[in-house]
Scaffold this active site. Structure first.
Site, PDB file in Angstrom:
ATOM      1  N   LYS A 127      -2.603  -0.268 -24.994  1.00  0.00           N
ATOM      2  CA  LYS A 127      -3.059  -0.395 -26.391  1.00  0.00           C
ATOM      3  C   LYS A 127      -1.810  -0.380 -27.287  1.00  0.00           C
ATOM      4  O   LYS A 127      -0.955  -1.250 -27.146  1.00  0.00           O
ATOM      5  CB  LYS A 127      -4.066   0.701 -26.712  1.00  0.00           C
ATOM      6  CG  LYS A 127      -5.347   0.602 -25.849  1.00  0.00           C
ATOM      7  CD  LYS A 127      -6.403   1.579 -26.305  1.00  0.00           C
ATOM      8  CE  LYS A 127      -7.718   1.396 -25.568  1.00  0.00           C
ATOM      9  NZ  LYS A 127      -7.762   2.086 -24.276  1.00  0.00           N
ATOM     10  N   GLU A 133      -0.612   4.877  -0.596  1.00  0.00           N
ATOM     11  CA  GLU A 133      -1.398   6.069  -0.926  1.00  0.00           C
ATOM     12  C   GLU A 133      -0.535   7.322  -0.841  1.00  0.00           C
ATOM     13  O   GLU A 133       0.218   7.498   0.106  1.00  0.00           O
ATOM     14  CB  GLU A 133      -2.580   6.225   0.037  1.00  0.00           C
ATOM     15  CG  GLU A 133      -3.847   5.615  -0.519  1.00  0.00           C
ATOM     16  CD  GLU A 133      -4.346   4.491   0.335  1.00  0.00           C
ATOM     17  OE1 GLU A 133      -3.487   3.744   0.848  1.00  0.00           O
ATOM     18  OE2 GLU A 133      -5.575   4.374   0.485  1.00  0.00           O
ATOM     19  N   TYR A 158       0.853  -1.200   0.000  1.00  0.00           N
ATOM     20  CA  TYR A 158       0.000   0.000   0.000  1.00  0.00           C
ATOM     21  C   TYR A 158       0.881   1.240   0.000  1.00  0.00           C
ATOM     22  O   TYR A 158       1.888   1.285   0.721  1.00  0.00           O
ATOM     23  CB  TYR A 158      -0.880   0.033   1.252  1.00  0.00           C
ATOM     24  CG  TYR A 158      -2.336  -0.201   0.947  1.00  0.00           C
ATOM     25  CD1 TYR A 158      -2.985   0.592   0.007  1.00  0.00           C
ATOM     26  CD2 TYR A 158      -3.065  -1.210   1.561  1.00  0.00           C
ATOM     27  CE1 TYR A 158      -4.320   0.388  -0.306  1.00  0.00           C
ATOM     28  CE2 TYR A 158      -4.395  -1.422   1.253  1.00  0.00           C
ATOM     29  CZ  TYR A 158      -5.028  -0.617   0.318  1.00  0.00           C
ATOM     30  OH  TYR A 158      -6.336  -0.829   0.014  1.00  0.00           O
ATOM     31  N   THR A 193      -4.273   5.393 -21.977  1.00  0.00           N
ATOM     32  CA  THR A 193      -4.076   4.069 -21.404  1.00  0.00           C
ATOM     33  C   THR A 193      -2.674   3.617 -21.796  1.00  0.00           C
ATOM     34  O   THR A 193      -2.047   4.202 -22.685  1.00  0.00           O
ATOM     35  CB  THR A 193      -5.115   3.058 -21.918  1.00  0.00           C
ATOM     36  OG1 THR A 193      -5.177   3.154 -23.344  1.00  0.00           O
ATOM     37  CG2 THR A 193      -6.483   3.308 -21.331  1.00  0.00           C
ATOM     38  N   ARG A 252      -2.208  -3.209 -18.510  1.00  0.00           N
ATOM     39  CA  ARG A 252      -3.386  -2.368 -18.318  1.00  0.00           C
ATOM     40  C   ARG A 252      -3.042  -1.267 -17.339  1.00  0.00           C
ATOM     41  O   ARG A 252      -2.416  -1.524 -16.302  1.00  0.00           O
ATOM     42  CB  ARG A 252      -4.529  -3.214 -17.731  1.00  0.00           C
ATOM     43  CG  ARG A 252      -5.279  -3.834 -18.787  1.00  0.00           C
ATOM     44  CD  ARG A 252      -6.268  -4.856 -18.495  1.00  0.00           C
ATOM     45  NE  ARG A 252      -6.392  -5.453 -19.792  1.00  0.00           N
ATOM     46  CZ  ARG A 252      -7.027  -4.870 -20.812  1.00  0.00           C
ATOM     47  NH1 ARG A 252      -7.693  -3.753 -20.639  1.00  0.00           N
ATOM     48  NH2 ARG A 252      -7.015  -5.431 -21.984  1.00  0.00           N
ATOM     49  N   ASP A 273      -7.432  12.713 -25.278  1.00  0.00           N
ATOM     50  CA  ASP A 273      -7.355  11.312 -24.850  1.00  0.00           C
ATOM     51  C   ASP A 273      -6.681  10.540 -25.990  1.00  0.00           C
ATOM     52  O   ASP A 273      -7.317  10.201 -26.984  1.00  0.00           O
ATOM     53  CB  ASP A 273      -8.770  10.799 -24.582  1.00  0.00           C
ATOM     54  CG  ASP A 273      -8.786   9.344 -24.121  1.00  0.00           C
ATOM     55  OD1 ASP A 273      -7.760   8.653 -24.269  1.00  0.00           O
ATOM     56  OD2 ASP A 273      -9.845   8.894 -23.637  1.00  0.00           O
TER      57      ASP A 273
HETATM   58  N1  DSN Z   1     -12.348  -0.605 -24.732  1.00  0.00           N
HETATM   59  C1  DSN Z   1     -11.479   0.320 -25.437  1.00  0.00           C
HETATM   60  C2  DSN Z   1     -11.467   0.072 -26.887  1.00  0.00           C
HETATM   61  O1  DSN Z   1     -11.699  -1.055 -27.267  1.00  0.00           O
HETATM   62  O2  DSN Z   1     -11.231   0.975 -27.659  1.00  0.00           O
HETATM   63  C3  DSN Z   1     -11.772   1.726 -25.121  1.00  0.00           C
HETATM   64  O3  DSN Z   1     -11.857   1.890 -23.741  1.00  0.00           O
END
Ligand code: DSN
Length: 426
Positions: A227, A55, A53, A224, A233, A198
């Site tokens: 991707k 924080e 932990y 994120t 993640r 974003d």
């Molecule tokens: N779930 C993601 C996507 O497939 O683009 C977006 O959050």
């Protein structure tokens, strides 16, 4: 403390993990928001750091024993800043939705007006979808795409002047062309709004210099990490400027964004950071700083363009007539096939894609006209132009023979054989 291997202690879960690894290894993962992480990223993710932990932020924690996780988080923050040219990086958001929630919490009051791209035109649910928190707690005005599939910047400017939003969101999840970050910022400045870019879908392309970087243009950037960036993640919030020390309550101005963001994550919306995830993000960022990552990003786009050209030559209609990125959005209306039917047939043939609305879709979101696919994961495996041509043939054959089990089986066999030459890291 037991040291029993997972396969002995919990064979049910161990078997399912093996099965999923096998599914990924023997099929083509072509959902554009997915990728395959390296063994090093997985190792960091499965480490003792998950036990801790912490924080707060490095040097300012509510718990003892944080000396080492402080170093982990500092490395992740420094690498994120260096890779994207930011002054400040918050690497604690557990994923993309919390990252966007934090930005709204930092910069807005409930009831304020926000503007984002309609989900069904390629946006994201956190960009103001009516049934999402972003369209419920805020007054959401949505812009869309033109008939040719490109984002309608003129409409956006008109709506911005009419509704005077406090925040304009750029970016999306099913848009195949480059985002023109500077145009959004220009419009945000005209109406005195904050601009959140974003870049989740294209962060890896930005890191590899094949897509413009919003950092330094947009007031604040979320992404994120799992991707195109090929990490675990997770998510990050990037901005210019530095937070105050200590993190005091400050007015909502552009200069104060780093402080506002850090306070929005903790104590605002999250508890303890996921230190194992932070470490794995740091590992992925180091990978993205290597020269090979530029080759990877370039190949992702070359592969997507090759696949797009091949499919168009077979009569498939791509929204916007092609792609500049990792993503293809295909309108199957002219093929008399629905997105759901195509998703199912391709899945049966070992090619995983997702059904998706296309802008101005005459069908319903749960049964839309299109499919969305992308090249990040298959490029990670090492596939290039020759494989893209073969994959286009498989896609066309599977969709054309979607009710023919024998053909789908045969394609699946051939896909598995092709995948055998491009194994996953572990
Ligand atoms: N779930 C993601 C996507 O497939 O683009 C977006 O959050």
């Amino acid at each position: 403390m037991n040291n029993i291997l997972l396969k002995n202690q919990d064979p049910d879960i161990a078997n399912l993990i093996d099965k999923e690894a096998n599914r990924q290894n023997t099929g083509l993962e072509m959902i554009p928001s997915e990728n395959h992480t390296s063994g090093a990223v997985l190792e960091a993710l499965g480490s003792r750091l998950t036990d801790k932990y912490s924080e707060g932020y490095p040097g300012m924690r509510y718990y003892g024993g944080c000396d080492i996780v402080d170093q982990v988080e500092n490395l992740a923050r420094d690498r994120a800043c260096k890779l994207f040219g930011a002054d400040h990086a918050n690497v604690q958001p557990h994923s993309g939705c919390p990252a966007n929630i934090a930005v709204y919490f930092a910069l807005l009051d409930p009831g304020d007006t926000i503007m984002g791209l309609k989900l069904f035109h390629g946006g994201h649910m956190t960009h103001g979808l009516k049934v999402n928190f972003s369209g419920t707690f805020f007054n959401s005005v949505q812009y869309g795409c033109r008939a040719d599939g490109y984002i309608d910047i003129d409409e956006m400017r008109k709506l911005a002047h009419e509704h005077k939003p406090k925040l304009i969101v750029s970016g999306g999840s099913a848009y195949a062309r480059q985002y023109e970050w500077a145009k959004y910022q220009e419009i945000a400045d005209e109406v005195g709004a904050f601009h959140l870019a974003d870049m989740s879908h294209v962060a890896g392309l930005v890191a590899g210099s094949v897509h413009p970087n919003p950092v330094g243009i947009a007031d604040v950037v979320t992404t994120t990490t799992h991707k195109t960036l090929r990490g675990p993640r997770g998510a990050m919030i990037l901005s210019k400027g530095n937070p105050s020390t200590p993190l005091k309550k400050v007015p909502r101005t552009k200069e104060n964004i780093p402080t506002l963001i850090d306070r929005a994550i903790i104590p605002g919306i999250q508890g303890g950071p996921h230190n194992h995830q932070t470490a794995a993000i740091a590992v992925a960022l180091k990978e993205a700083m290597q020269p090979e990552f530029k080759d990877y990003a370039k190949q992702v786009v070359v592969n997507a363009k090759t696949l797009a050209d091949e499919l168009m030559s077979k009569g498939y209609e791509l929204v916007t007539g092609g792609t500049d990125t990792h993503l293809l959005l295909i309108n199957l209306g002219n093929k008399q096939v629905t997105g759901a039917q195509a998703e199912k047939a391709l899945g049966r043939a070992g090619i995983t894609v997702n059904k998706n609305t296309v802008p101005h879709d005459p069908r319903k979101p749960f049964d839309p006209s299109g499919i969305r696919m992308g090249t990040p994961a298959i490029t990670t495996r090492g596939m290039k132009k020759a494989e893209m041509k073969q994959i286009a043939d498989y896609i066309n054959e599977a969709i054309t023979h979607m009710d023919d089990e024998a053909t789908l089986d045969r394609i699946h066999g051939e896909v598995t054989e092709m995948c055998g030459a491009f194994p996953l890291a572990i």
